[in-house]
Write a protein that holds these residues in place. Structure first.
Motif, PDB file in Angstrom:
ATOM      1  N   TYR A   3       0.850  -1.198   0.000  1.00 21.47           N
ATOM      2  CA  TYR A   3       0.000   0.000   0.000  1.00 21.47           C
ATOM      3  C   TYR A   3       0.882   1.244   0.000  1.00 21.47           C
ATOM      4  O   TYR A   3       2.034   1.206   0.465  1.00 21.47           O
ATOM      5  N   THR A   4       0.300   2.337  -0.456  1.00 18.63           N
ATOM      6  CA  THR A   4       1.027   3.612  -0.474  1.00 18.63           C
ATOM      7  C   THR A   4       0.165   4.701   0.152  1.00 18.63           C
ATOM      8  O   THR A   4      -1.015   4.822  -0.168  1.00 18.63           O
ATOM      9  N   GLY A  14      -1.762  19.724   5.405  1.00 22.21           N
ATOM     10  CA  GLY A  14      -1.366  18.919   4.263  1.00 22.21           C
ATOM     11  C   GLY A  14      -2.548  18.129   3.741  1.00 22.21           C
ATOM     12  O   GLY A  14      -3.669  18.235   4.255  1.00 22.21           O
ATOM     13  N   THR A  15      -2.275  17.349   2.740  1.00 19.45           N
ATOM     14  CA  THR A  15      -3.289  16.456   2.193  1.00 19.45           C
ATOM     15  C   THR A  15      -2.731  15.041   2.190  1.00 19.45           C
ATOM     16  O   THR A  15      -1.648  14.796   1.655  1.00 19.45           O
ATOM     17  N   LEU A  16      -3.471  14.143   2.837  1.00 21.01           N
ATOM     18  CA  LEU A  16      -3.087  12.730   2.830  1.00 21.01           C
ATOM     19  C   LEU A  16      -3.946  12.014   1.796  1.00 21.01           C
ATOM     20  O   LEU A  16      -5.171  12.180   1.780  1.00 21.01           O
ATOM     21  N   THR A  17      -3.289  11.267   0.929  1.00 18.31           N
ATOM     22  CA  THR A  17      -4.033  10.505  -0.073  1.00 18.31           C
ATOM     23  C   THR A  17      -3.696   9.030   0.058  1.00 18.31           C
ATOM     24  O   THR A  17      -2.560   8.645   0.381  1.00 18.31           O
ATOM     25  N   PHE A  18      -4.715   8.211  -0.176  1.00 20.58           N
ATOM     26  CA  PHE A  18      -4.583   6.746  -0.091  1.00 20.58           C
ATOM     27  C   PHE A  18      -5.612   6.152  -1.042  1.00 20.58           C
ATOM     28  O   PHE A  18      -6.781   6.559  -1.042  1.00 20.58           O
ATOM     29  N   LYS A  19      -5.179   5.197  -1.847  1.00 17.84           N
ATOM     30  CA  LYS A  19      -6.114   4.557  -2.768  1.00 17.84           C
ATOM     31  C   LYS A  19      -5.837   3.068  -2.783  1.00 17.84           C
ATOM     32  O   LYS A  19      -4.691   2.627  -2.981  1.00 17.84           O
ATOM     33  N   GLY A  44       5.622   1.793   6.679  1.00 14.28           N
ATOM     34  CA  GLY A  44       4.561   1.909   7.675  1.00 14.28           C
ATOM     35  C   GLY A  44       3.944   0.566   8.023  1.00 14.28           C
ATOM     36  O   GLY A  44       3.970  -0.382   7.217  1.00 14.28           O
ATOM     37  N   TYR A  45       3.400   0.497   9.239  1.00 11.76           N
ATOM     38  CA  TYR A  45       2.759  -0.707   9.769  1.00 11.76           C
ATOM     39  C   TYR A  45       1.369  -0.323  10.278  1.00 11.76           C
ATOM     40  O   TYR A  45       1.241   0.580  11.108  1.00 11.76           O
ATOM     41  N   ALA A  46       0.338  -1.010   9.815  1.00 20.18           N
ATOM     42  CA  ALA A  46      -0.997  -0.791  10.379  1.00 20.18           C
ATOM     43  C   ALA A  46      -1.064  -1.498  11.722  1.00 20.18           C
ATOM     44  O   ALA A  46      -0.867  -2.715  11.809  1.00 20.18           O
ATOM     45  N   THR A  47      -1.334  -0.723  12.782  1.00 24.39           N
ATOM     46  CA  THR A  47      -1.290  -1.285  14.126  1.00 24.39           C
ATOM     47  C   THR A  47      -2.277  -0.534  15.019  1.00 24.39           C
ATOM     48  O   THR A  47      -3.157   0.166  14.519  1.00 24.39           O
TER      49      THR A  47
END
Lengths: 153, 178
Positions: A3-4, A14-19, A44-47
């Motif tokens: 993922y990015t 700021g602007t965070l983008t995720f797709k 990064g780690y989803a936690t």
């Protein structure tokens, strides 16, 4: 699956983008302006944050951890506790990047498996590129002065 | 705040975990926790954790364990939790700093005399502790309104227990948003 997450910073917000799949997020984010993570790319780690009990799903707070030795303030300092997590303004941050909890949860839920370094977090600062000034357009200014194109007969 | 600040008291861990205070404790601080704190101060990944992720979770567990022990009212445990907060502050651990900002003031309210006694024993801990006490107000959308009453109620107690310059600095910190 990888993922990015992209964070583009400018003038305090700021602007965070995720797709990923059907999830398409573009959301305002904040951080503590006294502790600013250096622009760069991080794993990064989803936690979950074990000491915060305000998770959107009723559990511990959902977050993306940015790993060890993350540089900040551009002076060679590094720290281990930077996260992307919920927050409504910079008062939720001592250096973490924060955005509304619903968006964090939407992004966090999409990422599987958890507890794995399967996210690339890219942080950039907006730069203004200045080119050559536009040529003086005398015709356009004649329009505004006379209210229309004059007839040269 | 940068990690370049000098950490003044590695040896203080020995005092805070001295046999005298440990003997009073119903919950004995784990010596491995002290080793982890020293490793954190030295900028190392604590050796008892196998991966960076485990180290992050391990530190969060250490925080929770230390806080639970501090809530028992044993002065040695309280000092250790405050010390971990100082390490967190000096190493700019953003996630745990937010936890300290939320949890330190409620703990102070539970046992103000013991809290200030711990700071009196190790006044160099006051800078971080007072930062966290002040940061309670206004962070994570908590109200700023409680700051003035807290300052009014606690100023005399703080001034009476802490060395004068330490108390003055602490009260200045408490008076301003962090």
């Amino acid at each position: 699956m990888s993922y990015t997450i992209n964070v583009l910073r400018k003038n305090g917000t700021g602007t965070l983008t995720f797709k990923s799949g059907s999830v398409n997020i573009s959301e305002t984010c904040w951080w503590d302006e006294k502790v600013v993570i250096d622009a760069g790319s991080y794993t990064g780690y989803a936690t979950r944050m074990a000491n915060k009990t305000d998770g959107t799903d009723g559990g511990k707070r959902e977050a993306i951890w940015l790993g060890l030795k993350v540089p900040y303030n551009g002076d060679g300092s590094t720290a281990n506790g930077f996260f992307i997590h919920k927050g409504t303004n910079a008062s939720w941050s001592d250096g973490c990047i924060v955005l509304p909890g619903a968006k964090v949860y939407q992004m966090w839920s999409e990422i599987t498996p958890k507890e794995t370094g399967n996210i690339t977090v890219t942080i950039k600062d907006e730069t203004v590129e200045r080119g050559r000034p536009l040529d003086w357009d005398c015709t356009r200014h004649m329009h505004s002065f006379w209210g229309g194109m004059p007839a040269f007969e | 705040m940068t990690s370049k600040r000098i950490i003044p008291g590695v040896l203080a861990i020995g005092l805070l975990m001295s046999p005298a205070s440990a003997q009073e404790a119903p919950l004995q601080p784990d010596p491995a926790d002290a080793v982890e704190m020293i490793e954190l101060m030295l900028g190392r990944v604590p050796s008892r954790h196998g991966t960076p992720l485990a180290a992050m979770h391990g530190l969060a567990d250490l925080y929770g364990r230390s806080l639970d022990q501090a809530k028992t009212g044993v002065s040695g445990a309280l000092g250790l939790w405050i010390l971990l907060g100082d390490v967190t502050w000096r190493t700019a651990d953003a996630g745990l700093m937010q936890s300290y900002a939320a949890d330190m003031l409620p703990l102070y309210r539970l046992q103000p005399e013991a809290f200030l006694a711990a700071l009196s024993d190790a006044p160099w801990l006051a800078a971080s502790a007072c930062h966290y006490l002040s940061a309670y107000f206004g962070s994570e959308d908590r109200a700023e309104e409680g700051r003035a009453p807290f300052l009014e109620n606690e100023s005399a107690r703080i001034s009476n227990v802490l060395p004068k310059p330490v108390a003055e600095t602490c009260l200045e910190t408490l008076a301003s948003a962090q």
